[in-house]
Write a protein that holds these residues in place. Structure first.
Motif, short mmCIF file in Angstrom:
data_model
loop_
_atom_site.label_atom_id
_atom_site.label_comp_id
_atom_site.label_asym_id
_atom_site.label_seq_id
_atom_site.Cartn_x
_atom_site.Cartn_y
_atom_site.Cartn_z
N UNK B 677 36.47 49.41 -13.58
CA UNK B 677 35.52 48.73 -14.46
C UNK B 677 34.63 47.74 -13.69
N UNK B 678 35.24 46.94 -12.83
CA UNK B 678 34.53 45.82 -12.22
C UNK B 678 33.64 46.11 -11.00
N UNK B 679 33.86 47.21 -10.27
CA UNK B 679 33.09 47.33 -9.01
C UNK B 679 31.58 47.19 -9.17
N UNK B 680 31.00 47.81 -10.20
CA UNK B 680 29.55 47.73 -10.36
C UNK B 680 29.08 46.29 -10.51
N UNK B 681 29.78 45.55 -11.35
CA UNK B 681 29.41 44.15 -11.59
C UNK B 681 29.62 43.31 -10.34
N UNK B 682 30.78 43.46 -9.69
CA UNK B 682 31.10 42.62 -8.53
C UNK B 682 30.10 42.89 -7.40
N UNK B 683 29.77 44.17 -7.19
CA UNK B 683 28.86 44.50 -6.09
C UNK B 683 27.43 44.08 -6.44
N UNK B 684 27.01 44.30 -7.68
CA UNK B 684 25.66 43.87 -8.09
C UNK B 684 25.52 42.36 -7.96
N UNK B 685 26.56 41.64 -8.36
CA UNK B 685 26.53 40.18 -8.23
C UNK B 685 26.50 39.73 -6.77
N UNK B 686 27.23 40.45 -5.93
CA UNK B 686 27.24 40.10 -4.51
C UNK B 686 25.85 40.31 -3.90
N UNK B 687 25.19 41.38 -4.31
CA UNK B 687 23.84 41.65 -3.80
C UNK B 687 22.88 40.57 -4.29
N UNK B 688 22.98 40.19 -5.57
CA UNK B 688 22.12 39.13 -6.10
C UNK B 688 22.35 37.82 -5.35
N UNK B 689 23.61 37.54 -5.07
CA UNK B 689 23.95 36.32 -4.33
C UNK B 689 23.37 36.37 -2.92
N UNK B 690 23.40 37.55 -2.32
CA UNK B 690 22.92 37.69 -0.93
C UNK B 690 21.41 37.54 -0.84
N UNK B 691 20.68 38.22 -1.72
CA UNK B 691 19.22 38.31 -1.52
C UNK B 691 18.46 37.39 -2.46
N UNK B 692 19.14 36.75 -3.40
CA UNK B 692 18.50 35.75 -4.23
C UNK B 692 17.80 36.31 -5.45
N UNK B 693 17.94 37.60 -5.68
CA UNK B 693 17.27 38.19 -6.85
C UNK B 693 18.14 39.33 -7.37
N UNK B 694 18.09 39.52 -8.68
CA UNK B 694 18.86 40.59 -9.31
C UNK B 694 18.17 41.94 -9.13
N UNK B 695 18.93 42.91 -8.60
CA UNK B 695 18.44 44.30 -8.62
C UNK B 695 18.95 44.85 -9.95
N UNK B 696 18.03 45.14 -10.88
CA UNK B 696 18.49 45.33 -12.26
C UNK B 696 19.39 46.53 -12.50
N UNK B 697 19.14 47.65 -11.82
CA UNK B 697 19.82 48.88 -12.23
C UNK B 697 20.65 49.49 -11.10
N UNK B 698 21.87 49.89 -11.46
CA UNK B 698 22.71 50.66 -10.54
C UNK B 698 22.28 52.12 -10.59
N UNK B 699 22.44 52.89 -9.51
CA UNK B 699 22.94 52.45 -8.21
C UNK B 699 21.92 51.60 -7.45
#
Lengths: 222, 715
Positions: B677-699
């Protein structure tokens, strides 16, 4: 270092097969047997002129072939368009190598041919004649698992297990060539195989165990 | 009366230990026979003629050329002229021939004329969905969201989502069907429901359900997509009948497998979430949409886990002309988790709070499991060194460079996973061996291993003295493997059946030990008077007294005693590095802390968690069913362009299972789904934290990462 000795050495498909009308290399191979209209010559090969030279042609009907599999000579009869994978699975009932992508991407059909890993889905059976083919069934000796197989069991490097025979063969071949593999050699040697259940963590541990064992003089080249 | 409970921690010999899966040697040696591997005498191969169009009417079908081709044994028109096709790849004609290539040739020789109709296959842009493809939206309100948003001091609004992904089971869907006589069918399926599939076949073929015999030793992955027999399976049985009962094998081609046999619905949402300045979450509002094919799809549970006091949700179910959805591990949860945890991470960033502190501050909003989540969150933070590596959004985590930005992200999840209904027969033989027969199936999760462990534990014997017999619907019925219900069901039925069988053995031998059955116990290969090792006999001696009359007891779930329960929690944290020049996301470390009650086998349980996380990396970074709006077809029905994560893509992993007091007494609970359940959220959040902006859609593909960065730069 060249990577050709450890990567699966079949060329990629020439075309994307995204639609029913698309033409892939594999479908082309499969279809070419019926596409050629060559007069039948009873009892074997025909000769056709191609680019000014005489070229022997088999088919389109079934031809007898002999394959050397796990040290034993096996004879069967297949159409020239049949892949090594399908000959193994459908004609010889040797089913360890699996059919998954059927076009040289996933590695589930990996076997060793003359010492190199190949994707059996993309080698024609007629072209595998005269070569030494090793499948996962040929790794056990005297009822004992090969150290690579044992390492897969010990480290739970499998779940559904459908990719496992391909991974075992790729891993064994990689360790035969690189008994003390670097991180890069492992990623290269096993990069041509895919798992859906997500067993890579176990596979990495299995490689480490099998490599330790082979350095301690354990059995190789099984 | 027997007591039905699990042994206490100090007394467990097998349960909870690290035991290698019992069918491992068969799988590594090629001996394990999967459905795809089965060659039956005289077997025919079936191929299907599929619609190239997403939406069309069948005008005419001509099978005459195919019927005359050499080797063709039966041809069936599945959908007649006049029928309307709703997705590319739908089955129209089935043929069976003596070998695969003859069947392929025959399928190619079938001529079908279509009247092409307009189609709609891409729902990511809600505004582009034609009216006829929309349902009436559903709306729900809780509390007073309008007032709560007015009073909120910090509000963020953003868009989140994930595209359709597909199951891509390595063993394709399919089966082998053969008629043993006019009325009796033998089927080798690749299924998640050995005891359940007979009814579907019997209904379609109009024979008694008891006349359908299903057998399956091994199957190559299901992930929720292999419950039904499916039209191709029914057609194989019909082709077999037409061919005089000969076995007919149908296994989907890889392109069909990806087009039709697996679809996880998409989910997109515009979310507004508000908090007080101190970080207290007060309000949620979302407008969401998504599709799982012609029937659309319901709303994932927004907001997920978090019981925010004031919420307003609106959901649009959109239909598309794409192969219908199938359950994918934890249906709706990964989508709900991504949207919810993404919005909360964005809120924490706007509050200038560390999301770990933000989550802990609000942890009571997670409800009854708040303490578990708190413990799991702190453990995961320690494992990934959160406080050492984390930096505020956009600053780049520890070790970042000018172009390589490191980030951390977290998520939490839940799932039910209570044991399903299960029956088994446990037999103690006079030679001391034990057989357990059960109509369950092992999807590769270790079901066989768990049955052996539970029986051997109960009898106090080594696990190799137990043999399980599964994958056959002539054994006592056991539930389908879905919803992570198998481990609870099969463990509880095996435990009850084993306890009852053991008591029957005690009754048999008690007189010869000058005692009564209630004073006996089975420990370490012996049966002894409780607490008196000196007054004992070996397991073998005891079983020998059975002579010609082995003992069989029926174990059931549900049944007496509290052996299982439902409900788990889990926390995952991802550590990624994003190359802001190429947009490539690389996994550094990924940790999971998970509870699932009493763990039967630690080794295979951890494998489930690792596997779920790896599959999660796949759908977070690579996997996308790409539909072409022009042709209505899937552009990547293959494994070159439908990309699964490879061995080099996954980074390092750590898994910690919560065990002991507070967990073990809940009994075994399913683990196959929660950690996906969590991988998508955890990885998306990590990317947002890294680059400073939300990438809205997976993948989070490189183009999307770069597009999000570009949008941010332009403001």
């Amino acid at each position: 270092m060249s990577s050709s000795d450890e990567r699966h050495d079949n060329p990629q498909d020439l075309h994307e097969n995204g639609s029913q009308s698309g033409v892939s290399r594999r479908n082309f191979l499969k279809g070419s047997g019926v596409a050629l209209t060559i007069p039948l010559v009873a009892g074997g090969e025909k000769i056709v002129k191609a680019a000014g030279a005489d070229v022997p042609v088999l088919g389109p009907g079934k031809v007898n072939i002999t394959l050397n599999i796990n040290g034993a000579s096996r004879t069967t009869s297949v159409e020239p368009r049949i892949t090594l994978l399908d000959a193994l699975r459908n004609d010889l009932d040797i089913t360890g190598a699996k059919r998954v992508c059927d076009r040289a991407t996933c590695g589930a059909c990996t076997v060793v041919m003359d010492g190199n890993v190949v994707y059996a889905c993309s080698v024609l059976a007629i072209e595998a004649q005269g070569k030494k083919i090793q499948t996962v069934e040929g790794l056990e000796q005297n009822g004992r698992l090969h150290p690579v197989q044992q390492a897969f069991v010990d480290n739970d490097a499998q779940q559904c297990g459908f990719c496992t025979p391909g991974f075992v063969m790729a891993c064994k071949n990689m360790l035969d060539k690189h008994p003390a593999p670097t991180h890069e050699q492992i990623e290269m040697g096993l990069g041509g195989n895919l798992c859906r259940c997500g067993t890579y963590h176990g596979i990495k541990a299995a490689v480490a165990q099998a490599a330790r064992q082979s350095r301690r003089g354990g059995r190789r080249n099984g | 009366m027997a007591e039905y409970k699990w042994p206490e921690e100090g007394k467990r010999k097998h349960i909870g230990k690290r035991i290698s899966r019992v069918d491992g040697p068969d799988k590594v040696s090629g001996k394990a026979k999967y459905t795809y591997d089965i060659n039956r005498p005289g077997m025919l191969f079936a191929k299907l003629v599929r619609s190239p169009y997403a939406r069309a009417k069948i005008v005419s079908i001509d099978t005459s050329a195919a019927e005359k081709m050499p080797g063709v044994k039966s041809v069936r028109v599945i959908q007649q002229p006049g029928a309307e096709i709703r997705w590319a790849g739908d089955e129209i004609v089935a043929v069976a021939a003596v070998d695969e290539s003859s069947a392929e040739d025959a399928a190619r020789a079938v001529k079908i004329v279509y009247e092409k109709l307009p189609h709609f296959v891409n729902e990511a842009d809600l505004a582009a969905a034609p009216a006829s493809y929309r349902r009436q939206p559903t709306e729900q309100t809780k509390g007073d969201p309008d007032t709560a948003f007015k009073e909120a001091e910090v509000v963020v609004e953003n868009t989140y989502g994930n595209d359709v992904m597909t199951h891509c089971c390595l063993e394709a869907h399919g089966l082998i069907a053969e008629w043993e006589d006019d009325n009796k069918l033998l089927v080798h399926p690749s299924t998640q429901a050995v005891s359940g599939n007979g009814a579907e076949l019997a209904r379609a073929l109009q024979i008694p359900a008891g006349n359908v015999h299903l057998k399956m030793d091994h199957m190559g992955g299901g992930f929720g997509s292999k419950f039904p027999i499916d039209r191709w399976g029914i057609e194989a049985a019909r082709l077999s009948k037409l061919a005089g009962g000969k076995p007919v094998k149908v296994m989907l081609e890889r392109d069909a497998e990806l087009m039709l046999a697996g679809t996880r619905p998409s989910a997109y949402a515009k979310v507004k979430v508000g908090a007080k300045k101190d970080g207290t979450i007060v309000a949620w509002e979302s407008e969401s949409w998504g599709s799982g094919g012609p029937a659309g799809t319901g709303m994932p549970p927004y907001p997920y886990v978090w019981q925010i006091p004031n919420t307003k949700t609106k959901h649009h179910s959109i239909s598309t002309d794409v192969g219908p959805q199938r359950a994918w591990r934890a249906p709706n949860h990964p989508q709900a988790c991504l949207v919810t945890m993404g919005a909360l991470e964005d809120l924490a960033a706007k509050l200038n709070m560390d999301p770990l502190d933000f989550v802990i501050k609000n942890i009571e909003l997670t409800g009854a499991r708040a303490n578990v989540y708190k413990d799991e969150m702190m453990k995961a933070a320690e494992m990934i060194e959160w406080k050492k590596i984390w930096r505020p959004r956009g600053e780049g985590g520890m070790g970042s460079t000018k172009t390589l930005k490191r980030g951390l992200g977290l998520s939490l999840h839940t799932w039910g996973g209570g044991g399903h209904a299960s029956n088994c027969d446990v037999t103690i033989n006079s030679d001391g061996t034990v057989d357990v027969k059960m109509g369950t199936q092992d999807l590769g999760v270790g079901t066989r291993t768990a049955i052996r462990i539970v029986a051997a534990e109960t009898f106090g014997i080594p696990i190799d003295q137990v043999k399980e017999h599964i994958g056959d619907n002539s054994y006592p019925a056991s539930g389908s493997s879905g919803g992570s219900t198998t481990i609870g069901g099969i463990s509880a039925s095996t435990r009850r059946g084993s306890i009852d069988a053991l008591n029957m053995l005690f009754e048999k031998i008690a007189p010869s030990m000058n005692t009564t059955a209630d004073k006996l116990e089975a420990v370490d290969g012996k049966i002894q008077v409780i607490g008196s090792p000196n007054n004992s006999m070996t397991w073998k001696q005891a079983c020998a007294k059975l002579g010609m009359q082995p003992i069989t007891a029926r174990g059931k779930n549900p049944g007496p005693g509290n052996l299982t329960s439902a409900g788990v929690g889990g926390v995952q944290m991802a550590d990624v590095t994003v190359d802001i020049e190429t947009g490539v996301v690389k996994m550094n470390n990924f940790v999971a802390v998970q509870d699932c009650g009493l763990i039967i086998d630690m080794k295979t349980t951890e494998s489930q968690v690792f596997g779920a996380m790896i599959m999660g990396i796949g759908y977070a970074l690579y996997e996308e069913k790409i539909m072409d709006s022009q042709t209505g077809r899937m552009l990547n029905p293959n494994m070159e362009f439908y990309k699964l994560a490879g061995l080099a893509d996954i980074g390092n992993f750590k898994v910690h299972m919560m065990t002991g007091k507070g967990y073990d007494e809940r009994g075994p609970i399913g683990i196959g789904e929660p950690p996906t359940v969590s991988p998508g959220a955890a990885i998306s959040n990590a990317v947002a934290n890294a680059i400073g902006v939300r990438v809205p859609t997976l993948p989070l593909t490189p183009d999307r990462v770069l597009a999000a960065l570009e949008k941010e730069r332009r403001g």
